[in-house]
Write a protein that holds these residues in place. Structure first.
Motif, PDB file in Angstrom:
ATOM      1  N   PHE A 183     -17.945  29.711  33.415  1.00  0.00           N
ATOM      2  CA  PHE A 183     -17.543  31.101  33.279  1.00  0.00           C
ATOM      3  C   PHE A 183     -18.400  31.973  34.192  1.00  0.00           C
ATOM      4  O   PHE A 183     -19.628  31.884  34.159  1.00  0.00           O
ATOM      5  N   GLY A 184     -17.735  32.794  34.991  1.00  0.00           N
ATOM      6  CA  GLY A 184     -18.432  33.656  35.934  1.00  0.00           C
ATOM      7  C   GLY A 184     -19.372  34.655  35.286  1.00  0.00           C
ATOM      8  O   GLY A 184     -20.347  35.073  35.890  1.00  0.00           O
ATOM      9  N   GLY A 185     -19.092  35.037  34.068  1.00  0.00           N
ATOM     10  CA  GLY A 185     -19.950  35.988  33.356  1.00  0.00           C
ATOM     11  C   GLY A 185     -21.076  35.317  32.595  1.00  0.00           C
ATOM     12  O   GLY A 185     -21.838  35.978  31.904  1.00  0.00           O
ATOM     13  N   GLY A 186     -21.164  33.981  32.713  1.00  0.00           N
ATOM     14  CA  GLY A 186     -22.185  33.220  32.000  1.00  0.00           C
ATOM     15  C   GLY A 186     -21.623  32.625  30.712  1.00  0.00           C
ATOM     16  O   GLY A 186     -20.726  33.190  30.082  1.00  0.00           O
ATOM     17  N   LEU A 187     -22.143  31.468  30.331  1.00  0.00           N
ATOM     18  CA  LEU A 187     -21.619  30.773  29.152  1.00  0.00           C
ATOM     19  C   LEU A 187     -21.848  31.549  27.864  1.00  0.00           C
ATOM     20  O   LEU A 187     -21.016  31.515  26.965  1.00  0.00           O
ATOM     21  N   GLU A 188     -22.969  32.275  27.762  1.00  0.00           N
ATOM     22  CA  GLU A 188     -23.214  33.066  26.550  1.00  0.00           C
ATOM     23  C   GLU A 188     -22.150  34.159  26.404  1.00  0.00           C
ATOM     24  O   GLU A 188     -21.663  34.427  25.302  1.00  0.00           O
ATOM     25  N   THR A 189     -21.752  34.764  27.514  1.00  0.00           N
ATOM     26  CA  THR A 189     -20.696  35.776  27.480  1.00  0.00           C
ATOM     27  C   THR A 189     -19.381  35.141  27.052  1.00  0.00           C
ATOM     28  O   THR A 189     -18.643  35.708  26.229  1.00  0.00           O
ATOM     29  N   LYS A 190     -19.065  33.969  27.583  1.00  0.00           N
ATOM     30  CA  LYS A 190     -17.827  33.279  27.202  1.00  0.00           C
ATOM     31  C   LYS A 190     -17.844  32.960  25.710  1.00  0.00           C
ATOM     32  O   LYS A 190     -16.841  33.173  25.015  1.00  0.00           O
ATOM     33  N   ARG A 191     -18.966  32.475  25.213  1.00  0.00           N
ATOM     34  CA  ARG A 191     -19.079  32.185  23.775  1.00  0.00           C
ATOM     35  C   ARG A 191     -18.853  33.447  22.943  1.00  0.00           C
ATOM     36  O   ARG A 191     -18.161  33.407  21.934  1.00  0.00           O
ATOM     37  N   LYS A 192     -19.442  34.557  23.365  1.00  0.00           N
ATOM     38  CA  LYS A 192     -19.276  35.811  22.616  1.00  0.00           C
ATOM     39  C   LYS A 192     -17.810  36.243  22.582  1.00  0.00           C
ATOM     40  O   LYS A 192     -17.306  36.693  21.549  1.00  0.00           O
ATOM     41  N   LEU A 193     -17.104  36.118  23.712  1.00  0.00           N
ATOM     42  CA  LEU A 193     -15.694  36.502  23.758  1.00  0.00           C
ATOM     43  C   LEU A 193     -14.850  35.587  22.876  1.00  0.00           C
ATOM     44  O   LEU A 193     -13.963  36.061  22.147  1.00  0.00           O
ATOM     45  N   LEU A 194     -15.111  34.284  22.926  1.00  0.00           N
ATOM     46  CA  LEU A 194     -14.354  33.353  22.098  1.00  0.00           C
ATOM     47  C   LEU A 194     -14.677  33.529  20.619  1.00  0.00           C
ATOM     48  O   LEU A 194     -13.810  33.354  19.760  1.00  0.00           O
ATOM     49  N   THR A 195     -15.905  33.912  20.299  1.00  0.00           N
ATOM     50  CA  THR A 195     -16.271  34.206  18.919  1.00  0.00           C
ATOM     51  C   THR A 195     -15.571  35.476  18.452  1.00  0.00           C
ATOM     52  O   THR A 195     -15.011  35.523  17.349  1.00  0.00           O
ATOM     53  N   LEU A 196     -15.566  36.508  19.272  1.00  0.00           N
ATOM     54  CA  LEU A 196     -14.872  37.756  18.947  1.00  0.00           C
ATOM     55  C   LEU A 196     -13.407  37.489  18.602  1.00  0.00           C
ATOM     56  O   LEU A 196     -12.856  38.073  17.668  1.00  0.00           O
ATOM     57  N   GLU A 197     -12.772  36.577  19.354  1.00  0.00           N
ATOM     58  CA  GLU A 197     -11.363  36.276  19.149  1.00  0.00           C
ATOM     59  C   GLU A 197     -11.123  35.227  18.058  1.00  0.00           C
ATOM     60  O   GLU A 197      -9.986  34.849  17.792  1.00  0.00           O
ATOM     61  N   GLY A 198     -12.198  34.748  17.414  1.00  0.00           N
ATOM     62  CA  GLY A 198     -12.048  33.811  16.309  1.00  0.00           C
ATOM     63  C   GLY A 198     -11.849  32.368  16.727  1.00  0.00           C
ATOM     64  O   GLY A 198     -11.550  31.508  15.889  1.00  0.00           O
ATOM     65  N   VAL A 199     -12.009  32.050  18.000  1.00  0.00           N
ATOM     66  CA  VAL A 199     -11.856  30.677  18.478  1.00  0.00           C
ATOM     67  C   VAL A 199     -13.096  29.867  18.114  1.00  0.00           C
ATOM     68  O   VAL A 199     -12.992  28.701  17.730  1.00  0.00           O
ATOM     69  N   LEU A 200     -14.261  30.473  18.252  1.00  0.00           N
ATOM     70  CA  LEU A 200     -15.526  29.838  17.881  1.00  0.00           C
ATOM     71  C   LEU A 200     -16.071  30.521  16.642  1.00  0.00           C
ATOM     72  O   LEU A 200     -15.845  31.740  16.448  1.00  0.00           O
ATOM     73  N   PRO A 201     -16.817  29.811  15.814  1.00  0.00           N
ATOM     74  CA  PRO A 201     -17.412  30.435  14.630  1.00  0.00           C
ATOM     75  C   PRO A 201     -18.576  31.344  15.014  1.00  0.00           C
ATOM     76  O   PRO A 201     -19.182  31.175  16.076  1.00  0.00           O
ATOM     77  N   GLU A 202     -18.862  32.288  14.153  1.00  0.00           N
ATOM     78  CA  GLU A 202     -20.048  33.141  14.325  1.00  0.00           C
ATOM     79  C   GLU A 202     -21.280  32.254  14.247  1.00  0.00           C
ATOM     80  O   GLU A 202     -21.333  31.325  13.429  1.00  0.00           O
TER      81      GLU A 202
END
Length: 189
Positions: free
Chosen positions: A167-186
Motif C-alpha cells: 500500500f502506497g500510504g503504508g501498511l498501517e494506513t491500509k490496516r486502519k482503512l480496512l478496520t474502519l470498513e469492518g474488514v479487519l477487527p479492531e
C-alpha cells in the motif's frame, strides 16, 4: 465549453486547486481541476505537500493554488469527514482521471465501481474482471499508481492467500482503512 475543453489558468495549463484535510489516517492533500478530484496524497506534511504540488503542477501544466472553497474540494472534505466518522460508505464526487490511463485506468474504474465498502478483492480477481486473467502483478502496479487513494479504494485490494498486500500510504494506513470498513477487527491494544 464542450466536454473536451478545459478551463485554463491563462498560461496554457488547467486550473488546479488544492486543500489539506485532517483525517483518521493523518492529513490528506486533495487537488481538483474543473473536471473533478484529480489527486489525493497521504501524509501531507509540509515537505510532502510541496513535492506533491510540484509534481502535480508539472504534470498538469500549471501551478496549483490553495483554494479550500473550490466546490469539488469543499465537497470532498465533507465526504471524507463523513467517511472517517462512519457516516458514509462511498463517495459521490466527480473524478478527473487525467493522471492515469490505459490498463491502470480500467482497473481503477472497476475498483471504484465494483468493490464496495467493507469488501475486498484479490489482485488476480480484479485483473480478470478487466479482461486480463493472470494480470495480478499489473494490478499491483495500477494500485501503486492510483492518484486517488481512499476515494478510489485501492486499500480493498489484497493478496489471494489472505495477506494484506502492499500500500502506497503504508501498511498501517491500509490496516486502519480496512478496520474502519469492518474488514479487519479492531486491535485489542
Amino acid at each position: 465549453m464542450d466536454g473536451h475543453e478545459r478551463k485554463q489558468d491563462g498560461r496554457g495549463g488547467q486550473r488546479v486547486a488544492w486543500a489539506v484535510t485532517d483525517t483518521g489516517i493523518g492529513p490528506l492533500l486533495l487537488a481538483a481541476t474543473p473536471e473533478g478530484l484529480v489527486n489525493v496524497v497521504f501524509h501531507a506534511s509540509e515537505a510532502v505537500r510541496g513535492l506533491a504540488l510540484e509534481r502535480l503542477g508539472a504534470r498538469l501544466g500549471t501551478e496549483p493554488v490553495e483554494d479550500p472553497e473550490q466546490p469539488v474540494l469543499a465537497e470532498a472534505v465533507r465526504q471524507l469527514g463523513a467517511y472517517f466518522s462512519g457516516g458514509r460508505r462511498d463517495f459521490d464526487l466527480p473524478l478527473d482521471w487525467s493522471l492515469i490511463s490505459g490498463f491502470n485506468r480500467r482497473v481503477l474504474r472497476e475498483l471504484a465501481s465494483g468493490v464496495p465498502y467493507g469488501t475486498v478483492v484479490g489482485y488476480g480477481e480484479l485483473a480478470g474482471r478487466v479482461g486480463e486473467p493472470g494480470g495480478g502483478q499489473a494490478v499491483g502496479v495500477a494500485m501503486g499508481a492510483n492518484p486517488l487513494p481512499v476515494v478510489v479504494p485501492c486499500h480493498r485490494v489484497v493478496e489471494s492467500d489472505g495477506g494484506i498486500g502492499g500500500f502506497g500510504g503504508g501498511l498501517e494506513t491500509k490496516r486502519k482503512l480496512l478496520t474502519l470498513e469492518g474488514v479487519l477487527p479492531e486491535p485489542l491494544f
